[in-house]
Design a protein around this motif. Structure first.
Motif, PDB file in Angstrom:
ATOM      1  N   ARG A   1      80.578  46.857  87.922  1.00 41.99           N
ATOM      2  CA  ARG A   1      81.405  46.456  87.641  1.00 41.99           C
ATOM      3  C   ARG A   1      82.953  46.234  86.682  1.00 41.99           C
ATOM      4  O   ARG A   1      83.740  47.860  86.839  1.00 41.99           O
ATOM      5  CB  ARG A   1      80.720  46.184  85.468  1.00 41.99           C
ATOM      6  CG  ARG A   1      79.410  45.313  86.087  1.00 41.99           C
ATOM      7  CD  ARG A   1      78.234  44.898  85.126  1.00 41.99           C
ATOM      8  NE  ARG A   1      76.929  45.306  85.354  1.00 41.99           N
ATOM      9  CZ  ARG A   1      75.646  44.186  85.987  1.00 41.99           C
ATOM     10  NH1 ARG A   1      76.812  42.941  86.050  1.00 41.99           N
ATOM     11  NH2 ARG A   1      75.012  44.201  85.742  1.00 41.99           N
TER      12      ARG A   1
ATOM     13  N   ARG B   1      86.250  44.422  85.168  1.00 48.95           N
ATOM     14  CA  ARG B   1      86.876  43.405  84.930  1.00 48.95           C
ATOM     15  C   ARG B   1      88.912  42.866  84.507  1.00 48.95           C
ATOM     16  O   ARG B   1      88.938  43.829  85.157  1.00 48.95           O
ATOM     17  CB  ARG B   1      86.727  43.446  82.840  1.00 48.95           C
ATOM     18  CG  ARG B   1      87.758  43.832  82.303  1.00 48.95           C
ATOM     19  CD  ARG B   1      87.113  43.723  81.002  1.00 48.95           C
ATOM     20  NE  ARG B   1      87.315  44.790  79.707  1.00 48.95           N
ATOM     21  CZ  ARG B   1      87.525  45.857  80.054  1.00 48.95           C
ATOM     22  NH1 ARG B   1      86.721  46.047  79.847  1.00 48.95           N
ATOM     23  NH2 ARG B   1      88.346  46.600  79.072  1.00 48.95           N
TER      24      ARG B   1
ATOM     25  N   ASP C   1      92.206  40.697  78.713  1.00 47.97           N
ATOM     26  CA  ASP C   1      91.350  40.239  79.230  1.00 47.97           C
ATOM     27  C   ASP C   1      91.238  38.741  79.383  1.00 47.97           C
ATOM     28  O   ASP C   1      91.792  37.649  79.516  1.00 47.97           O
ATOM     29  CB  ASP C   1      89.994  40.458  78.975  1.00 47.97           C
ATOM     30  CG  ASP C   1      89.447  41.962  78.892  1.00 47.97           C
ATOM     31  OD1 ASP C   1      90.298  42.359  78.049  1.00 47.97           O
ATOM     32  OD2 ASP C   1      88.413  41.711  79.002  1.00 47.97           O
TER      33      ASP C   1
ATOM     34  N   GLU D   1      82.675  37.730  85.609  1.00 52.76           N
ATOM     35  CA  GLU D   1      83.055  38.758  86.064  1.00 52.76           C
ATOM     36  C   GLU D   1      82.641  39.654  87.312  1.00 52.76           C
ATOM     37  O   GLU D   1      82.430  38.967  87.733  1.00 52.76           O
ATOM     38  CB  GLU D   1      82.072  39.896  84.827  1.00 52.76           C
ATOM     39  CG  GLU D   1      80.623  40.494  85.954  1.00 52.76           C
ATOM     40  CD  GLU D   1      79.478  41.447  85.569  1.00 52.76           C
ATOM     41  OE1 GLU D   1      79.238  42.031  84.405  1.00 52.76           O
ATOM     42  OE2 GLU D   1      78.134  41.229  85.525  1.00 52.76           O
TER      43      GLU D   1
END
Length: 297
Positions: A159, A161, A251, A256
């Protein structure tokens, strides 16, 4: 049904022609042609449309290929496993991976796999397009946020971001003033602003494109040079943020980034695919962007 003829039919279907199938397998072209013709005669079906220079599966041929190629692979693997007494995986493993992951990590990852499984011939193709695993003969594909596909199963192994980052020399915009932006891609539609969250607060940052590049590595290098701000994955800029050579503006709002390892849904999982999935799990046990950043440093 003649399994040898069915095997030769799938060989020709996978390679898209008798000549290429003969070259790849070392089998005589005339033998492949005869066996396919015998199979068509036995089934009373035309499996290929034969043109002057092209060979194309008919609808019936495509259905037969999709339904039998996996079964034949399972039969071959089961026979090999019984014959070898459960020995280490062997044979060819074809993997398709996206450009950024390939550039950042696949060489090192493939080397690690090759050293551990010396009897497996790993072949990695780099491409961002959606591939047809059955038609193109892939055993496993790695994709970012793939669309659902009932024919495939898989798992998330990493994962990441997106962040908006910039050089310390670039001042954050005040009010509605646009920030010079480095974008990935061609001259498509440009979002008028980025929605960025920092310390639980979301703000819109107006953007003014000043540079477009085809690779995120190129985007990162341009941002390092102070050209403008950009959206970049944490794994690609983690070291810069720690060193203070880039600053995190927040962010990016949105889904995601999830990297999936996908493979055909089948009752018996290919032992080579299982081995590759095991190396992914060993390399990225938590599946975090920090692990990827550490791996590619």
């Amino acid at each position: 049904m003649d399994l040898l003829a069915l095997t030769d039919f799938n060989l020709v279907a996978r390679h898209g022609g008798f000549g290429r199938a003969a070259r790849e397998s070392g089998r005589p072209k005339a033998t492949l042609s005869r066996r396919v013709a015998d199979l068509e005669s036995g089934l009373d079906l035309r499996l290929f449309e034969r043109g002057a220079r092209t060979l194309k599966l008919t609808e019936e041929g495509r259905a037969l290929h999709e339904r039998t190629s996996v079964l034949l692979t399972e039969l071959e693997e089961t026979t090999a496993a019984i014959a070898s007494g459960g020995a280490a995986p062997r044979g060819r493993l074809r993997v398709s991976a996206p450009l950024l992951f390939s550039q950042a990590a696949m060489g090192k990852l493939a080397g690690r796999f090759a050293l551990k499984y010396r009897d497996v011939r790993l072949e990695v193709t780099t491409e961002d397009r959606t591939v047809d695993m059955v038609e193109e003969g892939y055993d496993l594909v790695i994709r970012v946020n793939p669309d659902p596909d009932a024919r495939l199963i898989g798992r998330i192994f990493l994962r990441d971001r997106l962040l908006v980052v910039a050089s310390p020399d670039l001042k954050r915009p005040a009010g509605l003033a646009p920030v010079p932006a480095v974008l990935r891609g061609g001259t498509g539609d440009t979002p008028p602003a980025w929605n960025v969250t920092r310390a639980s607060r979301t703000r819109r940052i107006a953007v003014k494109p000043v540079l477009r590049l085809s690779s995120l590595f190129m985007v990162r290098d341009a941002v390092r040079a102070g050209v403008g701000a950009a959206q970049l994955p944490l794994s690609l800029v983690s070291g810069d943020l720690a060193a203070g050579t880039l600053l995190n503006w927040g962010d990016v709002e949105g889904p995601e980034i999830a990297l999936w390892a996908l493979y055909p849904s089948r009752r018996l999982l290919n032992s080579r695919v299982s081995a590759f999935l095991g190396v992914l799990k060993e390399t990225f046990p938590m599946g975090s962007p920090e692990e990827l950043a550490s791996f590619i440093d």
